[in-house]
Design a protein around this motif. Structure first.
Motif, PDB file in Angstrom:
ATOM      1  N   LEU A   1      -9.187  37.550  18.811  1.00 59.95           N
ATOM      2  CA  LEU A   1      -8.849  37.629  20.023  1.00 59.95           C
ATOM      3  C   LEU A   1      -7.413  37.899  20.380  1.00 59.95           C
ATOM      4  CD1 LEU A   1     -11.113  34.946  21.836  1.00 59.95           C
ATOM      5  CD2 LEU A   1     -11.496  37.565  21.925  1.00 59.95           C
ATOM      6  N   GLY A   2      -6.673  37.810  19.240  1.00 61.58           N
ATOM      7  CA  GLY A   2      -5.225  38.162  19.405  1.00 61.58           C
ATOM      8  C   GLY A   2      -4.298  37.020  19.539  1.00 61.58           C
ATOM      9  N   ALA A   3      -4.861  35.780  19.320  1.00 65.04           N
ATOM     10  CA  ALA A   3      -3.996  34.400  19.568  1.00 65.04           C
ATOM     11  C   ALA A   3      -2.962  34.286  18.589  1.00 65.04           C
ATOM     12  CB  ALA A   3      -4.749  33.275  19.517  1.00 65.04           C
ATOM     13  N   VAL A   4      -1.672  34.272  19.227  1.00 62.63           N
ATOM     14  CA  VAL A   4      -0.308  33.829  18.592  1.00 62.63           C
ATOM     15  C   VAL A   4      -0.050  32.420  18.720  1.00 62.63           C
ATOM     16  CG1 VAL A   4       0.425  36.282  18.476  1.00 62.63           C
ATOM     17  CG2 VAL A   4       1.014  34.622  20.292  1.00 62.63           C
ATOM     18  N   HIS A   5      -0.590  31.811  19.669  1.00 63.02           N
ATOM     19  CA  HIS A   5      -0.460  30.312  19.673  1.00 63.02           C
ATOM     20  C   HIS A   5      -1.553  29.699  20.387  1.00 63.02           C
ATOM     21  CE1 HIS A   5       2.735  27.120  19.921  1.00 63.02           C
ATOM     22  NE2 HIS A   5       2.004  26.779  20.608  1.00 63.02           N
ATOM     23  N   VAL A   6      -1.953  28.480  19.759  1.00 57.90           N
ATOM     24  CA  VAL A   6      -3.049  27.997  20.198  1.00 57.90           C
ATOM     25  C   VAL A   6      -2.682  26.459  20.743  1.00 57.90           C
ATOM     26  CG1 VAL A   6      -5.666  27.109  19.422  1.00 57.90           C
ATOM     27  CG2 VAL A   6      -4.712  29.232  18.758  1.00 57.90           C
ATOM     28  N   VAL A   7      -3.352  26.274  21.880  1.00 57.85           N
ATOM     29  CA  VAL A   7      -3.227  24.784  22.533  1.00 57.85           C
ATOM     30  C   VAL A   7      -4.524  24.223  22.693  1.00 57.85           C
ATOM     31  CG1 VAL A   7      -2.222  23.414  24.330  1.00 57.85           C
ATOM     32  CG2 VAL A   7      -1.238  25.576  23.425  1.00 57.85           C
ATOM     33  N   ALA A   8      -4.627  22.896  22.350  1.00 57.52           N
ATOM     34  CA  ALA A   8      -5.832  22.078  22.776  1.00 57.52           C
ATOM     35  C   ALA A   8      -5.510  20.565  22.246  1.00 57.52           C
ATOM     36  CB  ALA A   8      -7.014  22.439  21.442  1.00 57.52           C
TER      37      ALA A   8
ATOM     38  N   PHE B   1     -21.265  21.349  13.217  1.00 56.54           N
ATOM     39  CA  PHE B   1     -21.138  19.955  13.546  1.00 56.54           C
ATOM     40  C   PHE B   1     -20.088  19.237  13.923  1.00 56.54           C
ATOM     41  CE2 PHE B   1     -24.196  20.417   9.608  1.00 56.54           C
ATOM     42  CZ  PHE B   1     -25.528  20.326  10.630  1.00 56.54           C
ATOM     43  N   GLY B   2     -19.022  20.133  14.422  1.00 51.86           N
ATOM     44  CA  GLY B   2     -17.786  19.871  14.895  1.00 51.86           C
ATOM     45  C   GLY B   2     -16.930  19.310  13.616  1.00 51.86           C
ATOM     46  N   ALA B   3     -16.928  20.045  12.522  1.00 53.86           N
ATOM     47  CA  ALA B   3     -16.303  19.442  11.677  1.00 53.86           C
ATOM     48  C   ALA B   3     -14.811  19.860  11.430  1.00 53.86           C
ATOM     49  CB  ALA B   3     -16.922  20.071  10.285  1.00 53.86           C
ATOM     50  N   GLY B   4     -14.422  21.178  12.154  1.00 55.66           N
ATOM     51  CA  GLY B   4     -13.172  21.539  12.194  1.00 55.66           C
ATOM     52  C   GLY B   4     -12.292  20.540  13.192  1.00 55.66           C
ATOM     53  N   LYS B   5     -11.058  20.052  12.857  1.00 58.19           N
ATOM     54  CA  LYS B   5     -10.274  19.197  13.441  1.00 58.19           C
ATOM     55  C   LYS B   5      -8.853  19.738  13.861  1.00 58.19           C
ATOM     56  CE  LYS B   5     -13.389  16.069  13.071  1.00 58.19           C
ATOM     57  NZ  LYS B   5     -14.363  16.149  14.211  1.00 58.19           N
ATOM     58  N   MET B   6      -8.176  19.360  14.666  1.00 55.65           N
ATOM     59  CA  MET B   6      -7.012  19.894  15.153  1.00 55.65           C
ATOM     60  C   MET B   6      -5.908  20.145  13.864  1.00 55.65           C
ATOM     61  SD  MET B   6      -7.070  21.265  17.937  1.00 55.65           S
ATOM     62  CE  MET B   6      -5.333  21.506  18.367  1.00 55.65           C
ATOM     63  N   GLU B   7      -5.627  19.153  13.078  1.00 54.28           N
ATOM     64  CA  GLU B   7      -4.763  19.296  11.917  1.00 54.28           C
ATOM     65  C   GLU B   7      -5.225  20.155  10.842  1.00 54.28           C
ATOM     66  OE1 GLU B   7      -7.674  15.560  11.403  1.00 54.28           O
ATOM     67  OE2 GLU B   7      -6.481  16.410  13.009  1.00 54.28           O
ATOM     68  N   GLN B   8      -6.388  20.761  10.997  1.00 55.92           N
ATOM     69  CA  GLN B   8      -6.753  21.794  10.209  1.00 55.92           C
ATOM     70  C   GLN B   8      -6.563  23.299  10.541  1.00 55.92           C
ATOM     71  OE1 GLN B   8     -10.833  20.040   9.894  1.00 55.92           O
ATOM     72  NE2 GLN B   8     -10.465  19.860   7.550  1.00 55.92           N
ATOM     73  N   LEU B   9      -6.385  23.167  11.869  1.00 56.45           N
ATOM     74  CA  LEU B   9      -6.478  24.384  12.688  1.00 56.45           C
ATOM     75  C   LEU B   9      -5.305  25.521  12.157  1.00 56.45           C
ATOM     76  CD1 LEU B   9      -7.806  26.172  14.952  1.00 56.45           C
ATOM     77  CD2 LEU B   9      -6.422  25.011  16.575  1.00 56.45           C
ATOM     78  N   ALA B  10      -4.125  25.203  11.885  1.00 58.42           N
ATOM     79  CA  ALA B  10      -3.180  26.167  11.402  1.00 58.42           C
ATOM     80  C   ALA B  10      -3.353  26.700  10.083  1.00 58.42           C
ATOM     81  CB  ALA B  10      -1.808  25.370  11.387  1.00 58.42           C
TER      82      ALA B  10
ATOM     83  N   VAL C   1       0.282  26.169  16.424  1.00 62.35           N
ATOM     84  CA  VAL C   1      -0.529  25.346  16.916  1.00 62.35           C
ATOM     85  C   VAL C   1       0.137  24.251  17.792  1.00 62.35           C
ATOM     86  CG1 VAL C   1      -2.375  23.601  16.646  1.00 62.35           C
ATOM     87  CG2 VAL C   1      -2.361  25.808  15.323  1.00 62.35           C
ATOM     88  N   THR C   2      -0.379  23.821  19.032  1.00 60.13           N
ATOM     89  CA  THR C   2       0.286  22.693  19.844  1.00 60.13           C
ATOM     90  C   THR C   2      -0.853  22.004  20.038  1.00 60.13           C
ATOM     91  OG1 THR C   2       2.346  23.944  20.901  1.00 60.13           O
ATOM     92  CG2 THR C   2       1.268  21.863  21.808  1.00 60.13           C
ATOM     93  N   THR C   3      -0.763  20.617  19.492  1.00 60.24           N
ATOM     94  CA  THR C   3      -1.676  19.606  19.845  1.00 60.24           C
ATOM     95  C   THR C   3      -1.129  18.797  20.823  1.00 60.24           C
ATOM     96  OG1 THR C   3      -2.541  19.700  17.610  1.00 60.24           O
ATOM     97  CG2 THR C   3      -3.377  17.492  18.817  1.00 60.24           C
ATOM     98  N   VAL C   4      -2.072  18.559  21.984  1.00 61.54           N
ATOM     99  CA  VAL C   4      -1.613  17.783  23.172  1.00 61.54           C
ATOM    100  C   VAL C   4      -2.159  16.319  23.043  1.00 61.54           C
ATOM    101  CG1 VAL C   4      -1.895  17.520  25.557  1.00 61.54           C
ATOM    102  CG2 VAL C   4      -1.370  19.666  24.775  1.00 61.54           C
TER     103      VAL C   4
END
Length: 316
Positions: free
Chosen positions: A118-125, A134-143, A152-155
């Motif tokens: 989708l062309g994301a250059v910055h992701v926020v969640a 199974f929701g196995a992916g976590k924010m610390e693994q996203l980058a 990546v920005t984690t709020v």
């Protein structure tokens, strides 16, 4: 705001090199915690001079993942969710159809086939956002899964009233009829949208004509009782009192109805789409032996409603 509906596998027409900032989440309620995520994404997009996008899902993932038949009542149906996001500066809303095949994607597959394409250059969640099978992916693994294609920005967690600001907590307060708590956590009064339909027209015979509201079956209503509300009709907001119940004084039917008595209002509005703001729970539904007792109670409800809004005006 542009709305784009995605279905797995992602169609070629949605794959792009145009850069976006992408916020991720289901966002039911678009509450203060969600708003923090979206505002962060919007601010980052503005700084970069590119579009802010949000990806959400439809239907609710639990409806697909549950092994038994399940229905979900939403705080904000999809159209209302989009309206609230547009107010926060979102340019594109991606609505991804949540299917069995989509839910089977591994975390790294979701990242590569959707976020990157989708062309994301910055992701926020939010800090607790999960993705993939199974929701196995976590924010610390996203980058890491992104292979350097985006930042990546984690709020972090937003807390209030000794609890995390979340859709689950808001649902609990809503089920308890604590509309003040719901308003505080949402950052705005809870709203329901519906259409004015014909009812028994009994209210007009006792001096309290009501607008009967047909509400979508998948929208959460506050519990049975009487409330101080505001109603938006043709762009004008009126103070009102609203009853959710079964009209037990007059009949034993088990059809739940929402009836709004609009203060200082005398117009025919059948067929109009209206929005109800829910502000204050007053009392449960009561059964009266006769019309006289009901009318006296309705007069008291009207006094309480006017006093409530007069008090709000003084506070403001």
């Amino acid at each position: 705001m542009e709305i784009k509906r995605l279905h797995h596998p992602l169609a070629a027409e949605f794959k792009t090199t145009e850069p976006i900032v992408l916020a991720l989440g289901f966002f039911d309620g678009v509450h203060r915690g969600h708003q923090a995520v979206i505002r962060e994404a919007a601010a980052e997009a503005k700084k970069r001079g590119i579009k802010c996008a949000v990806m959400t899902f439809d239907p609710h993932p639990s409806m697909v993942l549950s092994k038994v038949k399940k229905t979900v009542k939403y705080l904000t149906p999809l159209a209302q969710k989009g309206d609230e996001m547009a107010k926060l500066g979102v340019d594109i809303l991606y609505v991804t159809r949540f299917t069995s095949h989509f839910s089977s994607l591994l975390p790294e597959e979701f990242v590569q086939q959707y976020i990157s394409e989708l062309g994301a250059v910055h992701v926020v969640a939010g800090f607790d956002y999960s993705y993939g099978k199974f929701g196995a992916g976590k924010m610390e693994q996203l980058a890491e899964y992104g292979n350097g294609q985006f930042e990546v920005t984690t709020v972090g967690k937003l807390s209030d009233m000794n609890d995390k600001v979340s859709s689950t907590v808001i649902r609990r307060y809503l089920n308890e009829g604590d509309m003040e708590a719901v308003t505080k956590l949402l950052g705005r009064p809870y709203e329901t949208k519906g259409t004015v339909i014909h009812g028994d027209k009994r209210g007009r015979t006792i001096g309290f004509p009501t607008a009967n509201i047909l509400t979508d079956h998948d929208l959460m209503l506050p519990p049975i009782g009487v409330y101080a509300t505001r109603i938006l009709v043709n762009g004008v907001c009126y103070e009102s009192m609203t009853s959710v119940g079964y009209n037990i004084t007059f009949k034993d039917e088990k059809i739940l109805s929402t009836e709004v008595y609009i203060l200082d209002f005398n117009d025919q509005i059948y067929g109009e789409e209206v929005i109800i703001e829910w502000h204050k729970y007053f009392r449960p539904e009561l059964k009266f032996n006769g019309i006289e007792g009901l009318v006296e109670q309705l007069k008291l409800d009207e006094i309480n409603t006017r006093d409530f809004f007069n008090g709000q005006s003084k506070d403001n």
